[in-house]
Design a protein around this motif. Structure first.
Motif, mmCIF file in Angstrom:
data_model
loop_
_atom_site.group_PDB
_atom_site.id
_atom_site.type_symbol
_atom_site.label_atom_id
_atom_site.label_comp_id
_atom_site.label_asym_id
_atom_site.label_seq_id
_atom_site.Cartn_x
_atom_site.Cartn_y
_atom_site.Cartn_z
ATOM 1 N N ALA A 59 0.815 -1.187 0.000
ATOM 2 C CA ALA A 59 0.000 0.000 0.000
ATOM 3 C C ALA A 59 0.863 1.258 0.000
ATOM 4 C CB ALA A 59 -0.895 0.006 1.240
ATOM 5 N N GLY A 60 2.070 1.162 0.571
ATOM 6 C CA GLY A 60 2.885 2.367 0.787
ATOM 7 C C GLY A 60 3.304 3.105 -0.469
ATOM 8 N N GLY A 61 3.385 2.385 -1.588
ATOM 9 C CA GLY A 61 3.849 3.034 -2.817
ATOM 10 C C GLY A 61 2.770 3.842 -3.522
ATOM 11 N N ILE A 62 1.515 3.611 -3.143
ATOM 12 C CA ILE A 62 0.416 4.169 -3.947
ATOM 13 C C ILE A 62 0.405 5.708 -3.945
ATOM 14 C CG2 ILE A 62 -2.094 4.321 -4.201
ATOM 15 C CD1 ILE A 62 -2.270 1.398 -3.304
ATOM 16 N N ALA A 63 0.570 6.308 -2.772
ATOM 17 C CA ALA A 63 0.478 7.782 -2.710
ATOM 18 C C ALA A 63 1.579 8.461 -3.534
ATOM 19 C CB ALA A 63 0.498 8.242 -1.255
ATOM 20 N N PRO A 64 2.865 8.121 -3.334
ATOM 21 C CA PRO A 64 3.878 8.781 -4.180
ATOM 22 C C PRO A 64 3.730 8.438 -5.662
ATOM 23 C CG PRO A 64 4.903 7.112 -2.759
ATOM 24 C CD PRO A 64 3.488 7.267 -2.306
ATOM 25 N N ALA A 65 3.299 7.209 -5.956
ATOM 26 C CA ALA A 65 3.111 6.827 -7.368
ATOM 27 C C ALA A 65 2.006 7.660 -8.001
ATOM 28 C CB ALA A 65 2.780 5.339 -7.471
ATOM 29 N N LEU A 66 0.934 7.876 -7.249
ATOM 30 C CA LEU A 66 -0.192 8.663 -7.770
ATOM 31 C C LEU A 66 0.259 10.086 -8.113
ATOM 32 C CD1 LEU A 66 -3.276 8.471 -8.258
ATOM 33 C CD2 LEU A 66 -3.570 9.433 -5.992
ATOM 34 N N MET A 67 1.064 10.655 -7.217
ATOM 35 C CA MET A 67 1.558 12.016 -7.459
ATOM 36 C C MET A 67 2.519 12.057 -8.648
ATOM 37 S SD MET A 67 -0.094 13.902 -5.539
ATOM 38 C CE MET A 67 -0.957 14.025 -3.998
ATOM 39 N N ALA A 68 3.321 11.007 -8.813
ATOM 40 C CA ALA A 68 4.212 10.951 -9.978
ATOM 41 C C ALA A 68 3.367 10.826 -11.250
ATOM 42 C CB ALA A 68 5.175 9.778 -9.850
ATOM 43 N N GLY A 69 2.324 10.005 -11.180
ATOM 44 C CA GLY A 69 1.439 9.835 -12.334
ATOM 45 C C GLY A 69 0.784 11.150 -12.730
ATOM 46 N N LEU A 70 0.398 11.918 -11.713
ATOM 47 C CA LEU A 70 -0.217 13.230 -11.963
ATOM 48 C C LEU A 70 0.782 14.152 -12.666
ATOM 49 C CD1 LEU A 70 -2.843 14.831 -11.194
ATOM 50 C CD2 LEU A 70 -1.623 15.579 -9.146
ATOM 51 N N ALA A 71 2.033 14.150 -12.187
ATOM 52 C CA ALA A 71 3.058 15.014 -12.783
ATOM 53 C C ALA A 71 3.365 14.610 -14.228
ATOM 54 C CB ALA A 71 4.331 14.971 -11.926
ATOM 55 N N PHE A 72 3.392 13.317 -14.503
ATOM 56 C CA PHE A 72 3.670 12.842 -15.865
ATOM 57 C C PHE A 72 2.427 12.868 -16.756
ATOM 58 C CE2 PHE A 72 7.568 10.958 -14.135
ATOM 59 C CZ PHE A 72 8.440 11.050 -15.206
ATOM 60 N N GLY A 73 1.245 12.912 -16.120
ATOM 61 C CA GLY A 73 0.007 12.818 -16.897
ATOM 62 C C GLY A 73 -0.219 11.422 -17.453
ATOM 63 N N VAL A 74 0.158 10.414 -16.659
ATOM 64 C CA VAL A 74 -0.012 9.018 -17.106
ATOM 65 C C VAL A 74 -0.738 8.224 -16.022
ATOM 66 C CG1 VAL A 74 2.087 9.110 -18.527
ATOM 67 C CG2 VAL A 74 2.229 8.201 -16.186
ATOM 68 N N PRO A 75 -1.301 7.051 -16.372
ATOM 69 C CA PRO A 75 -1.988 6.234 -15.366
ATOM 70 C C PRO A 75 -1.023 5.556 -14.381
ATOM 71 C CG PRO A 75 -2.462 5.448 -17.604
ATOM 72 C CD PRO A 75 -1.396 6.481 -17.720
ATOM 73 N N VAL A 76 -1.584 5.187 -13.251
ATOM 74 C CA VAL A 76 -0.817 4.486 -12.206
ATOM 75 C C VAL A 76 -1.464 3.120 -11.978
ATOM 76 C CG1 VAL A 76 -0.128 4.539 -9.766
ATOM 77 C CG2 VAL A 76 -0.242 6.678 -11.085
ATOM 78 N N VAL A 77 -0.633 2.081 -11.955
ATOM 79 C CA VAL A 77 -1.124 0.726 -11.658
ATOM 80 C C VAL A 77 -0.435 0.250 -10.390
ATOM 81 C CG1 VAL A 77 -1.165 -1.685 -12.427
ATOM 82 C CG2 VAL A 77 -1.446 0.152 -14.104
ATOM 83 N N TYR A 78 -1.197 -0.241 -9.423
ATOM 84 C CA TYR A 78 -0.515 -0.821 -8.260
ATOM 85 C C TYR A 78 -0.674 -2.331 -8.241
ATOM 86 C CZ TYR A 78 -4.991 -0.900 -5.657
ATOM 87 O OH TYR A 78 -6.282 -1.130 -5.249
ATOM 88 N N ALA A 79 0.444 -3.002 -7.953
ATOM 89 C CA ALA A 79 0.427 -4.460 -7.833
ATOM 90 C C ALA A 79 -0.233 -4.821 -6.514
ATOM 91 C CB ALA A 79 1.860 -4.980 -7.877
ATOM 92 N N LYS A 80 -1.023 -5.898 -6.555
ATOM 93 C CA LYS A 80 -1.744 -6.325 -5.355
ATOM 94 C C LYS A 80 -0.995 -7.455 -4.675
ATOM 95 C CE LYS A 80 -6.182 -4.974 -7.207
ATOM 96 N NZ LYS A 80 -7.605 -5.274 -7.328
ATOM 97 N N LYS A 81 -1.035 -7.433 -3.337
ATOM 98 C CA LYS A 81 -0.383 -8.503 -2.567
ATOM 99 C C LYS A 81 -1.448 -9.483 -2.114
ATOM 100 C CE LYS A 81 3.150 -5.581 -0.468
ATOM 101 N NZ LYS A 81 3.388 -4.744 0.702
ATOM 102 N N GLN A 82 -1.202 -10.766 -2.383
ATOM 103 C CA GLN A 82 -2.147 -11.782 -1.939
ATOM 104 C C GLN A 82 -1.386 -12.899 -1.265
ATOM 105 O OE1 GLN A 82 -3.524 -11.328 -5.930
ATOM 106 N NE2 GLN A 82 -5.523 -12.095 -5.341
ATOM 107 N N LYS A 83 -2.009 -13.583 -0.341
ATOM 108 C CA LYS A 83 -1.285 -14.627 0.397
ATOM 109 C C LYS A 83 -0.818 -15.740 -0.522
ATOM 110 C CE LYS A 83 -1.867 -14.284 5.258
ATOM 111 N NZ LYS A 83 -2.997 -14.149 6.161
#
Ligand code: 5GP
Length: 191
Positions: A59-83
């Motif tokens: 979960a920790g990467g989502i916030a900075p990634a979202l802001m980077a995506g906003l700056a680049f004007g590109v989509p953000v995909v986060y990988a999901k963790k599953q057991k």
């Protein structure tokens, strides 16, 4: 990034001899103004690359990634963790060892979220031993996409992550680099 150094020094806490807790501005409560600046600095560092997508890990990467995506004007995909996964057909999957939880989990991205045309900037909150980033690189390779580089908010330079990623020939840019933690103090490398 001086603003980030200041936040880590003044609002971060140290757990044991290698964990930095930044729940006051990044990992629990999120300082939106600081994160907005972080996104802009990632853009400055990687604007020479034709980035088409940002990839991070929950979960920790989502916030900075979202802001980077906003700056680049590109989509953000986060990988999901599953057991563990029973059906792997429609996802790219890698097993990743968590430094903070000391367990393996399967990290997945749906196959329809990445294409061979993508040039991907990986963003994460911390770099320790490079497990999370290496897992994401392997997923991007499975999709036949390319890696533009890795943007890290806080690198713990006394751990082996950077060396491991640089050995793969990938550009790593960290906004704060911690040289060492000792006696309750955090010492930075100039980044
Ligand atoms: P690595 O995969 O490079 O060994 O570790 C990076 C991952 O573990 C990051 O995604 C982050 O969530 C977590 N992590 C590693 N070290 C720390 C730390 O000192 N503090 C926090 N909050 N998370 C960390």
């Amino acid at each position: 990034m001086e603003l980030l150094h200041q936040a880590i020094r003044e609002r971060g806490t140290i757990i044991g001899d290698s964990i930095v807790k930044v729940d006051s501005f990044l990992n629990h409560e999120m300082d939106t103004a600081l994160l907005y600046e972080i996104g802009k600095v990632f853009y400055q560092k990687f604007q020479h690359q034709p980035v088409s997508k940002i990839v991070t890990i929950e979960a920790g990467g989502i916030a900075p990634a979202l802001m980077a995506g906003l700056a680049f004007g590109v989509p953000v995909v986060y990988a999901k963790k599953q057991k563990s996964l029973t059906m792997k057909g429609d996802v790219y999957c890698e097993s990743v060892f968590s430094f903070t939880k000391q367990v393996y989990s399967d990290v997945t991205i749906s196959k329809d979220r990445l294409s061979p045309d993508d040039h991907v900037l990986i963003v994460d909150d911390f770099l320790a031993n490079g497990e999370a980033a290496a897992g994401l690189i392997n997923i991007i390779k499975q999709a036949d996409a390319s890696v533009a580089g890795i943007g890290i908010v806080i690198e713990k330079s006394f751990q082996k992550g950077r060396a491991r990623l640089e050995e793969l020939g990938i550009e790593v840019e960290s906004l704060a680099r911690i040289a060492r933690i000792g006696d309750g103090k955090i010492e930075f490398l100039q980044s």
